[in-house]
Design a protein around this motif. Structure first.
Motif, PDB file in Angstrom:
ATOM      1  N   ALA A 212      19.056   6.164   0.749  1.00  0.00           N
ATOM      2  CA  ALA A 212      20.356   5.678   1.220  1.00  0.00           C
ATOM      3  C   ALA A 212      21.387   6.791   1.102  1.00  0.00           C
ATOM      4  N   PRO A 213      22.156   7.042   2.151  1.00  0.00           N
ATOM      5  CA  PRO A 213      23.179   8.086   2.095  1.00  0.00           C
ATOM      6  C   PRO A 213      24.234   7.783   1.037  1.00  0.00           C
ATOM      7  N   LYS A 214      24.673   8.824   0.342  1.00  0.00           N
ATOM      8  CA  LYS A 214      25.721   8.669  -0.666  1.00  0.00           C
ATOM      9  C   LYS A 214      27.033   9.281  -0.199  1.00  0.00           C
ATOM     10  N   ASP A 215      27.017   9.857   1.004  1.00  0.00           N
ATOM     11  CA  ASP A 215      28.227  10.445   1.570  1.00  0.00           C
ATOM     12  C   ASP A 215      28.140  10.368   3.092  1.00  0.00           C
ATOM     13  N   MET A 216      29.159  10.806   3.760  1.00  0.00           N
ATOM     14  CA  MET A 216      29.211  10.696   5.223  1.00  0.00           C
ATOM     15  C   MET A 216      28.439  11.807   5.938  1.00  0.00           C
ATOM     16  N   THR A 217      27.952  12.812   5.203  1.00  0.00           N
ATOM     17  CA  THR A 217      27.235  13.916   5.848  1.00  0.00           C
ATOM     18  C   THR A 217      25.716  13.741   5.816  1.00  0.00           C
ATOM     19  N   THR A 218      25.223  12.854   4.936  1.00  0.00           N
ATOM     20  CA  THR A 218      23.784  12.619   4.827  1.00  0.00           C
ATOM     21  C   THR A 218      23.370  11.555   5.846  1.00  0.00           C
ATOM     22  N   PRO A 219      22.425  11.875   6.723  1.00  0.00           N
ATOM     23  CA  PRO A 219      22.021  10.884   7.727  1.00  0.00           C
ATOM     24  C   PRO A 219      21.111   9.804   7.125  1.00  0.00           C
ATOM     25  N   PRO A 220      21.217   8.562   7.594  1.00  0.00           N
ATOM     26  CA  PRO A 220      20.286   7.526   7.164  1.00  0.00           C
ATOM     27  C   PRO A 220      18.962   7.689   7.893  1.00  0.00           C
ATOM     28  N   TRP A 221      17.946   6.954   7.463  1.00  0.00           N
ATOM     29  CA  TRP A 221      16.658   6.977   8.145  1.00  0.00           C
ATOM     30  C   TRP A 221      16.792   6.160   9.418  1.00  0.00           C
TER      31      TRP A 221
ATOM     32  N   SER B 164      14.703   4.749  12.883  1.00  0.00           N
ATOM     33  CA  SER B 164      13.451   4.538  13.621  1.00  0.00           C
ATOM     34  C   SER B 164      13.812   4.209  15.064  1.00  0.00           C
ATOM     35  N   ASP B 165      12.830   3.912  15.871  1.00  0.00           N
ATOM     36  CA  ASP B 165      13.100   3.532  17.261  1.00  0.00           C
ATOM     37  C   ASP B 165      13.979   2.282  17.347  1.00  0.00           C
ATOM     38  N   ALA B 166      13.880   1.405  16.337  1.00  0.00           N
ATOM     39  CA  ALA B 166      14.651   0.159  16.337  1.00  0.00           C
ATOM     40  C   ALA B 166      16.068   0.353  15.821  1.00  0.00           C
ATOM     41  N   GLY B 167      16.363   1.498  15.209  1.00  0.00           N
ATOM     42  CA  GLY B 167      17.706   1.743  14.689  1.00  0.00           C
ATOM     43  C   GLY B 167      17.679   2.161  13.232  1.00  0.00           C
ATOM     44  N   VAL B 168      18.831   2.052  12.586  1.00  0.00           N
ATOM     45  CA  VAL B 168      19.007   2.500  11.201  1.00  0.00           C
ATOM     46  C   VAL B 168      18.440   1.470  10.228  1.00  0.00           C
ATOM     47  N   THR B 169      17.703   1.966   9.223  1.00  0.00           N
ATOM     48  CA  THR B 169      17.254   1.144   8.102  1.00  0.00           C
ATOM     49  C   THR B 169      17.582   1.912   6.834  1.00  0.00           C
ATOM     50  N   VAL B 170      18.262   1.267   5.894  1.00  0.00           N
ATOM     51  CA  VAL B 170      18.613   1.902   4.628  1.00  0.00           C
ATOM     52  C   VAL B 170      17.574   1.523   3.584  1.00  0.00           C
ATOM     53  N   PHE B 171      16.998   2.522   2.934  1.00  0.00           N
ATOM     54  CA  PHE B 171      16.075   2.315   1.825  1.00  0.00           C
ATOM     55  C   PHE B 171      16.832   2.628   0.548  1.00  0.00           C
ATOM     56  N   HIS B 172      16.925   1.654  -0.365  1.00  0.00           N
ATOM     57  CA  HIS B 172      17.668   1.828  -1.613  1.00  0.00           C
ATOM     58  C   HIS B 172      16.731   1.613  -2.792  1.00  0.00           C
ATOM     59  N   PHE B 173      16.710   2.571  -3.707  1.00  0.00           N
ATOM     60  CA  PHE B 173      15.844   2.525  -4.882  1.00  0.00           C
ATOM     61  C   PHE B 173      16.720   2.350  -6.109  1.00  0.00           C
ATOM     62  N   SER B 174      16.489   1.289  -6.876  1.00  0.00           N
ATOM     63  CA  SER B 174      17.372   0.982  -7.996  1.00  0.00           C
ATOM     64  C   SER B 174      16.620   0.232  -9.086  1.00  0.00           C
ATOM     65  N   PRO B 175      17.024   0.435 -10.350  1.00  0.00           N
ATOM     66  CA  PRO B 175      16.451  -0.395 -11.413  1.00  0.00           C
ATOM     67  C   PRO B 175      17.078  -1.787 -11.392  1.00  0.00           C
ATOM     68  N   TRP B 176      18.101  -2.009 -10.578  1.00  0.00           N
ATOM     69  CA  TRP B 176      18.872  -3.261 -10.578  1.00  0.00           C
ATOM     70  C   TRP B 176      18.673  -4.090  -9.318  1.00  0.00           C
TER      71      TRP B 176
END
Length: 67
Positions: free
Chosen positions: A33-42, A44-56
């Motif tokens: 998941a992007p943490k700033d406006m310069t990092t692109p999200p992932w 796919s052909d269907a569009g943007v999907t955010v993957f977030h990894f968290s202990p919470w």
């Protein structure tokens, strides 16, 4: 019948979120998941999907009404 056309976000619970995010990026080419406006999200052909990894993840799921 209606069908899913995309997934907006995927949340993963992990003891070491940084290491898991790095593994997904290295082996599957999925940006964390992007943490700033310069990092692109992932994207796919269907569009943007955010993957977030968290202990919470369970707490996040409760806050957005999934649990």
């Amino acid at each position: 019948m209606e069908k899913v056309t995309g997934i907006g976000a995927v949340f993963f619970r992990a003891k070491d979120p940084g290491a898991l995010a790095k593994w997904y990026e290295t082996h599957l080419g999925i940006n964390p998941a992007p943490k700033d406006m310069t990092t692109p999200p992932w994207v796919s052909d269907a569009g943007v999907t955010v993957f977030h990894f968290s202990p919470w993840t369970r707490i996040i799921s409760r806050k957005i009404g999934l649990l």
